[in-house]
Design an enzyme around this catalytic site. Structure first.
Site, PDB file in Angstrom:
ATOM      1  N   ASN A  79     -38.658 -24.749  66.937  1.00  0.00           N
ATOM      2  CA  ASN A  79     -38.418 -25.057  65.527  1.00  0.00           C
ATOM      3  C   ASN A  79     -37.697 -23.937  64.774  1.00  0.00           C
ATOM      4  O   ASN A  79     -37.278 -24.128  63.642  1.00  0.00           O
ATOM      5  CB  ASN A  79     -39.726 -25.464  64.837  1.00  0.00           C
ATOM      6  CG  ASN A  79     -40.198 -26.835  65.321  1.00  0.00           C
ATOM      7  OD1 ASN A  79     -39.433 -27.567  65.950  1.00  0.00           O
ATOM      8  ND2 ASN A  79     -41.447 -27.173  65.046  1.00  0.00           N
ATOM      9  N   ASP A 104     -49.242 -29.202  63.999  1.00  0.00           N
ATOM     10  CA  ASP A 104     -48.680 -29.307  65.354  1.00  0.00           C
ATOM     11  C   ASP A 104     -49.687 -28.923  66.443  1.00  0.00           C
ATOM     12  O   ASP A 104     -49.364 -29.009  67.630  1.00  0.00           O
ATOM     13  CB  ASP A 104     -47.427 -28.421  65.478  1.00  0.00           C
ATOM     14  CG  ASP A 104     -46.263 -28.989  64.687  1.00  0.00           C
ATOM     15  OD1 ASP A 104     -46.341 -30.152  64.265  1.00  0.00           O
ATOM     16  OD2 ASP A 104     -45.268 -28.266  64.488  1.00  0.00           O
TER      17      ASP A 104
END
Ligand code: EPZ
Length: 423
Positions: free
Chosen positions: A23, A307
């Site tokens: 990310n 997450d």
């Protein structure tokens, strides 16, 4: 579609190295569109999502050179098109972030709307409002966002309605080439945003305050090339630590950064794990014990990350005691619950499917399972590792989007796991 076959019952034991953060790397690839010179990003994980981003840059005509160590060199000044099409953008939401850098550098960008996804509708209103505050003209046409500006974007004061990782990154990137100063308030503070800002500053941007709620960007006229190494992937690292805790094992994740995982490590200690941190990384040792259930609420960094919610849910499912897990970031991120229950877990959803009540059971039993989101899928692998019998996890292309060499890494730790290739 490939599947993973897991023969459960082994305590994980061993050492591995965390990959670079997906990310962070994805956003740096889009940030390279701001530069006039080649940008080199190193420690990029070899993942499906990274390949998709390279394809998107390629579709714009941008030359991208990848070497065998996943150093990626992007020559943004070879750009030939300012349109990112639906076929690529729909497969990965992060690709929408090419819009701001193209707009800021070239004054125009046409990018497909990313649409919803399995974990919730995920609008982009905050991205667009922030860009409009910088003077962008935004129009919607046949599923595409058309953004343009005459001359440069203009620095502005803008406050996000709530914390958004992508929104913060998107508007911050666009503001780097704006005329004058931009002050962004109520910003997200994730380590990947700090990493992105460090990369942008190495390209000549002037960004401060990142990692706090207020980011100040003094616009510059142009940006040059740089070489930047991506930070370690905290979510990947913690996934292996949670897997070790779930199986009662011991795992050392090299390069994992304690300061990015403080709340997670505290929760794992609460579950009974011994955590040791040294210059090399983070080690978790469960010493063969069954974990204790830990309650948590997901929220923006530095709180417990959404997450990792699915992975720790599996740990709770076989833990001693009862836990409450509340998801506050995404509307539909409990898809793994039904699958874990099929393996014998006792999890009940309440509060309009935002709260999971997990009653720990003594063991899980193997079953064929699948999920349609990256973190949910890897949580099923953890469930398979601790279950009795052979679990088959289907649709693992989700895992390949975010976990580099997942079966090799689990095998290094002693897991019995293999990929079944299908045509
Ligand atoms: C990033 O998504 C991550 N993706 C996600 O990781 C992560 O789960 C998420 O941040 C939260 O930490 C990448 O970095 C590529 P948000 P992002 O904007 O930026 C709503 C993974 O598994 N929202 O912080 O899309 C949104 O719908 C992935 O690696 C709006 O309503 O997350 C969500 O409910 C999955 N309007 C919430 O805010 C907006 O304009 C937070 O989203 C933007 C967001």
């Amino acid at each position: 579609m490939d599947k993973l076959l897991i023969h459960g019952g082994t305590r994980l034991d061993g050492e591995l190295r965390a990959s670079g953060a997906k990310n962070s790397a994805l956003k740096m690839l889009t940030a390279s569109l701001l530069a006039n010179e080649p940008v080199t990003i190193s420690n990029v994980p070899h993942l499906r999502d990274i390949t998709t981003m390279i394809e998107i840059l390629g579709s714009l005509g941008v030359e991208v050179v990848v070497d065998e160590k996943m150093n990626i060199e992007i020559h943004a000044n070879t750009i030939k098109s300012f349109t990112a099409g639906y076929d690529l953008v729909k497969t990965m939401r992060a690709s929408f972030l090419v819009l701001g850098p193209m707009l800021a550098h070239y004054g125009q960008a046409i990018v497909s709307l990313p649409g919803g996804c399995a974990i919730g509708p995920r609008p982009i209103d905050q991205h667009l409002r922030g860009l409009q505050a910088l003077g962008a003209r935004i129009e919607m046409n046949e599923g595409y966002v058309h953004a343009s500006v005459d001359g440069r974007l203009k620095g502005a004061h803008f406050s996000f309605d709530f914390c958004t990782v992508g929104g913060t990154e998107h508007v911050m990137m666009a503001a780097t080439l704006a005329e004058g100063q931009t002050v962004l308030e109520n910003c997200a503070r994730e380590p990947e945003i700090v990493d992105l800002a460090n990369c942008l500053n190495a390209m000549g941007a002037d960004i401060s305050g990142v990692g706090t709620g207020t980011i100040v960007i003094n616009g510059v006229e142009s940006m040059h090339g740089c070489t930047h190494r991506v930070i370690a992937d905290r979510v990947e690292a913690a996934t292996y630590l949670i897997a070790a805790a779930t199986t009662g094992g011991r795992v050392k994740v090299k390069e994992a950064q304690q300061e990015h995982l403080e709340v997670v490590l505290t929760k794992l200690e609460e579950a009974g794990a011994e955590i040791t941190v040294d210059d090399e990384g983070i080690e978790l040792d469960m010493k063969g014990k069954r974990p204790k259930a830990v309650s948590l609420v997901t929220a923006p960094y530095p709180a417990f990350p959404t997450d990792l919610q699915a992975q720790i849910m599996v740990m709770n499912s076989i833990a001693e005691g009862t836990a409450t897990v509340k998801e506050t970031i995404f509307e539909n991120r409990f898809m793994h619950v039904h699958e874990i229950n099929r393996m014998g877990a006792n999890i009940r959803l309440e509060g309009n499917n935002t709260i999971a009540l997990v009653e720990g059971v003594a063991e899980l039993n193997a079953a064929p399972v699948m999920a349609n989101d990256l973190r949910a899928s890897v949580s099923l692998v953890i469930a398979g590792l601790v279950a009795k019998g052979d679990t088959i996890v289907d649709r693992i292309y989700h895992i390949d989007r975010g976990y580099e060499q997942v079966e090799e890494k689990f095998r290094i730790l002693g897991a019995h796991i293999e990929r079944i290739h299908s045509r």
